[in-house]
Design an enzyme around this catalytic site. Structure first.
Site, mmCIF file in Angstrom:
data_model
loop_
_atom_site.group_PDB
_atom_site.id
_atom_site.type_symbol
_atom_site.label_atom_id
_atom_site.label_comp_id
_atom_site.label_asym_id
_atom_site.label_seq_id
_atom_site.Cartn_x
_atom_site.Cartn_y
_atom_site.Cartn_z
ATOM 1 N N ASP A 217 -18.557 -41.333 1.664
ATOM 2 C CA ASP A 217 -18.893 -40.153 0.483
ATOM 3 C C ASP A 217 -19.258 -40.868 -1.245
ATOM 4 O O ASP A 217 -19.020 -41.863 -1.650
ATOM 5 C CB ASP A 217 -17.173 -39.736 0.630
ATOM 6 C CG ASP A 217 -16.757 -40.297 0.746
ATOM 7 O OD1 ASP A 217 -16.716 -41.602 0.905
ATOM 8 O OD2 ASP A 217 -15.283 -39.948 -0.445
ATOM 9 N N GLU A 218 -19.274 -39.910 -1.863
ATOM 10 C CA GLU A 218 -19.468 -39.663 -3.272
ATOM 11 C C GLU A 218 -20.174 -41.066 -3.585
ATOM 12 O O GLU A 218 -19.422 -41.570 -4.858
ATOM 13 C CB GLU A 218 -18.129 -39.841 -3.635
ATOM 14 C CG GLU A 218 -17.494 -38.004 -3.359
ATOM 15 C CD GLU A 218 -16.391 -37.827 -3.743
ATOM 16 O OE1 GLU A 218 -15.771 -37.065 -3.968
ATOM 17 O OE2 GLU A 218 -14.745 -38.831 -3.434
ATOM 18 N N ARG B 75 -4.766 -44.915 -2.065
ATOM 19 C CA ARG B 75 -4.409 -44.693 -3.470
ATOM 20 C C ARG B 75 -2.931 -44.609 -3.770
ATOM 21 O O ARG B 75 -2.649 -44.625 -4.780
ATOM 22 C CB ARG B 75 -4.614 -43.138 -3.857
ATOM 23 C CG ARG B 75 -5.798 -42.939 -4.110
ATOM 24 C CD ARG B 75 -7.130 -43.479 -3.368
ATOM 25 N NE ARG B 75 -8.295 -43.279 -3.747
ATOM 26 C CZ ARG B 75 -9.576 -41.948 -3.500
ATOM 27 N NH1 ARG B 75 -8.744 -40.463 -2.498
ATOM 28 N NH2 ARG B 75 -10.625 -41.307 -4.059
ATOM 29 N N HIS C 177 -16.764 -45.378 -3.772
ATOM 30 C CA HIS C 177 -15.397 -45.869 -3.501
ATOM 31 C C HIS C 177 -15.172 -47.230 -2.929
ATOM 32 O O HIS C 177 -14.313 -47.787 -1.879
ATOM 33 C CB HIS C 177 -14.904 -44.909 -1.997
ATOM 34 C CG HIS C 177 -14.273 -43.570 -2.643
ATOM 35 N ND1 HIS C 177 -13.614 -43.046 -3.226
ATOM 36 C CD2 HIS C 177 -15.735 -42.623 -2.224
ATOM 37 C CE1 HIS C 177 -14.221 -41.463 -3.410
ATOM 38 N NE2 HIS C 177 -14.969 -41.540 -3.137
ATOM 39 N N TRP D 93 -5.220 -36.535 0.876
ATOM 40 C CA TRP D 93 -6.021 -37.506 0.002
ATOM 41 C C TRP D 93 -4.962 -37.767 -1.266
ATOM 42 O O TRP D 93 -3.528 -36.790 -1.228
ATOM 43 C CB TRP D 93 -6.955 -37.445 -0.858
ATOM 44 C CG TRP D 93 -7.640 -37.018 -0.309
ATOM 45 C CD1 TRP D 93 -8.578 -35.457 -0.035
ATOM 46 C CD2 TRP D 93 -9.058 -38.279 0.497
ATOM 47 N NE1 TRP D 93 -9.832 -35.490 1.039
ATOM 48 C CE2 TRP D 93 -9.871 -36.961 1.520
ATOM 49 C CE3 TRP D 93 -9.393 -39.453 0.080
ATOM 50 C CZ2 TRP D 93 -11.672 -38.172 1.814
ATOM 51 C CZ3 TRP D 93 -9.772 -39.938 1.221
ATOM 52 C CH2 TRP D 93 -11.177 -39.117 2.018
ATOM 53 N N TRP E 133 -17.214 -31.976 5.516
ATOM 54 C CA TRP E 133 -15.887 -32.099 4.711
ATOM 55 C C TRP E 133 -16.604 -31.453 3.352
ATOM 56 O O TRP E 133 -15.962 -30.454 2.670
ATOM 57 C CB TRP E 133 -15.815 -33.790 3.629
ATOM 58 C CG TRP E 133 -15.878 -34.150 2.483
ATOM 59 C CD1 TRP E 133 -17.228 -34.757 2.890
ATOM 60 C CD2 TRP E 133 -15.869 -34.268 1.053
ATOM 61 N NE1 TRP E 133 -17.987 -35.226 1.885
ATOM 62 C CE2 TRP E 133 -16.862 -35.015 0.762
ATOM 63 C CE3 TRP E 133 -15.446 -33.529 0.644
ATOM 64 C CZ2 TRP E 133 -17.519 -34.846 -0.741
ATOM 65 C CZ3 TRP E 133 -15.505 -34.205 -0.603
ATOM 66 C CH2 TRP E 133 -16.210 -34.567 -1.260
ATOM 67 N N ASP F 252 -10.236 -47.922 -0.599
ATOM 68 C CA ASP F 252 -10.805 -47.091 -1.477
ATOM 69 C C ASP F 252 -10.682 -47.590 -3.020
ATOM 70 O O ASP F 252 -10.198 -49.183 -2.885
ATOM 71 C CB ASP F 252 -10.125 -45.992 -1.386
ATOM 72 C CG ASP F 252 -11.000 -44.605 -1.597
ATOM 73 O OD1 ASP F 252 -11.082 -44.960 -3.085
ATOM 74 O OD2 ASP F 252 -10.972 -43.750 -1.576
HETATM 75 C C1 ACM Z 1 -14.437 -37.028 0.243
HETATM 76 O O1 ACM Z 1 -13.298 -36.390 -0.117
HETATM 77 N N1 ACM Z 1 -14.396 -38.004 -0.673
HETATM 78 C C2 ACM Z 1 -15.145 -37.784 1.106
#
Ligand code: ACM
Length: 634
Positions: free
Chosen positions: A354-355, A174, A277, A492, A421, A203
């Site tokens: 993730d996500e 990021r 991501h 992050w 997480w 990412d």
């Molecule tokens: C995360 O915080 N998306 C692993």
């Protein structure tokens, strides 16, 4: 007579000074397993000799100790392996002390000097970190400090960690951090006995690792339009705006960091975050997407692109996933993992998971076809299919796979490890079914979240106060401890633009997590931890490391009662006096002391808040508009 009084005064004064020295609180973070303080101090002589084994692993430890002590003290510090009565003796045990394991140590300081015993060099290194914390805070300065008594309290410490995996994750996608900044981050981890650096290298906002067989990943994927402000709310990048923000690490730089960390007994785990991501990879190689038009995609620059209003997984406005139904994706991952596996000696490669949004896969004909062919019923099962193929690739390079907890939803192989997480639930579940787990629950250790009030911190989704991080238990009730590798804090960096802010977000919560990972649960004590944190703030001042003073700022909550609003201020730590104003002026300790919830005066527009400890201002002046306060009302 005057002389006698003078003598008496001197005796009383010196006795009280000695008394103070003996009572001086020792501030070791993380708290050791056992520590017995004796009377008296040991003062470093002008010439400090260090006897130590000389072997490859100890060479760095020896250099580190010499440099650390000589820089601030100005003393003549030298290694003399043969010295009989060296000032500081580092000793590798001939007979293993099974109680302290590979990372533990025994430190004894007497009126003659300091001895550290350990089974392994890592233990001596951690003993050295404790020794540094026993010296006055000025030891952290990189400049000569005059007029300091370089004393060490006489103690007997026996110490070893509670868990083996004590990690910190840094997101360099990021926002990008240079090699020197990454080293600086590692230097601070070392002081608090962390041993795992999780490097989030890819990412949507940037691909940061050179992959020689896929040059566009860094030619295209490492660069984006630069935007400054509240990340996630930016305007769409325009075609004419230059993509000049970013960077990546070359092979040589990666190896340099791995070596640097290794000398400090820190392992480095790379993360390549797929299949979600992945916008930076898709912007580089659009054929990796199932979605038509991906050739127009850009590396994400902070404009809104995920809709979180329905919760997780998000609804993607842009398809940031690799296509699980495209063989080219697996060829791509084979190339990436091949090179990553060569660069990082650590046994695990983290492949995210993730996500990953569902909405593009749901409407992709290719994914539908894959589901039919493989008998997959749900999108999490599609992700599970993808994960299992990625794991085969990872295993073919001699490594093991770890992923974020979403990967468990569609099923995982017995050999996959999990990073929990979204709270501790998935970690508990996975450990009980025999998967190795690293606990990094967002509600305890997500150090990207605000530590204080949103009037003082850049706006992030939520707040995570120091006292909540301190409650982190890496081995929670219900988990199978045999499968808990440990825990880690995650940084992050959407709202973190530079290394100073990265430090500010990390400390002091990094102390709280360190103590949760290293110290026995029954040794943790919040009030003592706060006292130690204040001592370590002084250390961070000398090392010029930024930290958040948010523990001195009260927690603000607002209640509505009829037409009236009441503001409650709750101190996070003891002994704080709070002063407020609604008249726009800056309050100080001559203003009326806060004692109960305050009604917002009808025509007030601004509330200011400050805290004191006795006569010393410790909190920041918080300024919150009445409009904002009313929005917070419950
Ligand atoms: C995360 O915080 N998306 C692993």
């Amino acid at each position: 007579m005057r002389k006698i009084i003078l003598w008496l005064a001197l005796i009383v004064l010196s006795a009280s000074m000695f008394g103070q020295q003996n009572e001086k609180t020792i501030s070791i973070i993380p708290e050791p397993v056992s520590m017995v303080q004796k009377n008296g101090d040991f003062v470093l002589p002008d010439v400090v000799t260090i006897s130590s084994p000389s072997n490859k692993e100890m060479n760095f430890v020896n250099d580190f100790l010499v440099k650390k002590i000589s820089t601030a003290t100005g003393k003549d510090v030298k290694i003399d392996s043969k010295a009989k009565n060296a000032t500081i003796q580092l000793v590798l045990n001939k007979r293993v002390n099974s109680q302290i394991g590979d990372e533990g140590y025994v430190l004894t300081s007497t009126s003659n000097g300091v001895t550290i015993n350990a089974n392994k060099p890592a233990g001596l290194f951690y003993g050295v970190q404790t020794l540094i914390q026993l010296l006055p805070p000025q030891i952290e300065s990189d400049k000569l400090q005059k007029d300091v008594v370089w004393s060490i309290p006489q103690v007997e410490i026996m110490d070893y960690p509670r868990v083996g995996w004590r990690g910190m994750m840094l997101d360099v996608s990021r926002h990008f951090f240079t090699v020197d900044e990454v080293k600086q981050f590692i230097d601070n981890m070392v002081k608090y006995k962390y041993n795992m650096f999780h490097w989030h290298l890819t990412d949507d906002e940037g691909w940061r690792i050179e992959i020689k067989s896929l040059p566009k990943l860094t030619e295209v994927g490492a660069w984006r339009v630069e935007k400054i402000g509240n990340f996630g709310t930016f305007s769409d990048p325009l075609p004419e705006e230059p993509k000049n923000y970013g960077g990546y690490y070359t092979y040589e730089q990666i190896s340099e960091i791995v070596k640097y960390a290794g000398e400090r007994f820190i392992q480095v785990m790379p993360e390549i975050d797929v299949p979600g991501h992945s916008l930076a990879a898709i912007a580089s190689y659009p054929e990796l997407s199932c979605t038509p038009g991906a050739e127009n995609y850009n590396v994400h620059a902070g404009e809104p692109f995920m809709d979180w209003s329905q919760g997780a997984p998000p609804i993607a406005m842009v398809d940031n996933t690799l296509c699980p139904a495209n063989e080219k994706v697996y060829e791509f991952m084979d190339k990436v993992i091949s090179e990553v596996a060569q660069l990082f000696p650590f046994e695990y490669i983290h492949t995210g998971g993730d996500e990953a949004p569902h909405n593009f896969w749901q409407k992709s004909p290719q994914v539908q076809e894959l589901m039919k062919k493989e008998g997959l019923k749900t999108i999490p099962q599609v992700q599970s299919y993808f994960g299992k193929r990625i794991e085969k690739i990872i295993q073919s390079k001699g490594k093991k796979m770890m992923g974020w907890d979403e990967i468990i939803e569609g099923g995982i192989t017995p050999t996959t490890a999990l990073m929990s997480w979204r709270g501790i639930k998935y970690g508990i579940e996975a450990s009980k079914s025999g998967h190795y787990v690293v606990m990094s629950p967002s509600n305890y250790v997500y150090i990207d979240l605000m530590q204080g009030d949103k009037s003082t911190d850049p706006l992030v989704y939520n707040t995570l106060r120091l006292n909540q991080s301190y409650k982190f238990d890496p081995i929670p009730e219900g988990a199978d401890p045999n499968y808990i590798l440990g825990g880690q804090a995650n940084l992050w960096t959407e709202q973190i633009y530079n290394i100073r802010q990265a430090e500010y977000m990390t400390w002091p919560r990094g102390f709280a997590v360190a103590e949760s990972l290293w110290s026995p649960k029954e040794k943790k004590n919040w009030n003592h931890f706060v006292e130690k944190t204040e001592n370590h703030f002084e250390r961070l001042n000398y090392s010029q490391t930024k930290y958040s003073p948010a523990m001195y700022d009260p927690i603000v909550s607002v209640k509505k009662d009829g037409e009236k609003y009441y503001v409650t201020l709750t101190p996070e730590i003891e002994e704080l006096d709070i002063y407020t104003s609604f008249d726009n002026s800056t309050p100080d300790n001559f203003y009326p002391k806060y004692t109960k919830a305050q009604m917002i005066p009808k025509d007030a527009s601004l509330m200011r808040i400050v805290t004191y400890k006795g006569n010393k201002k410790v909190g920041r002046v918080m300024s919150i508009t009445v409009e904002d306060l009313k929005k917070r009302a419950k």
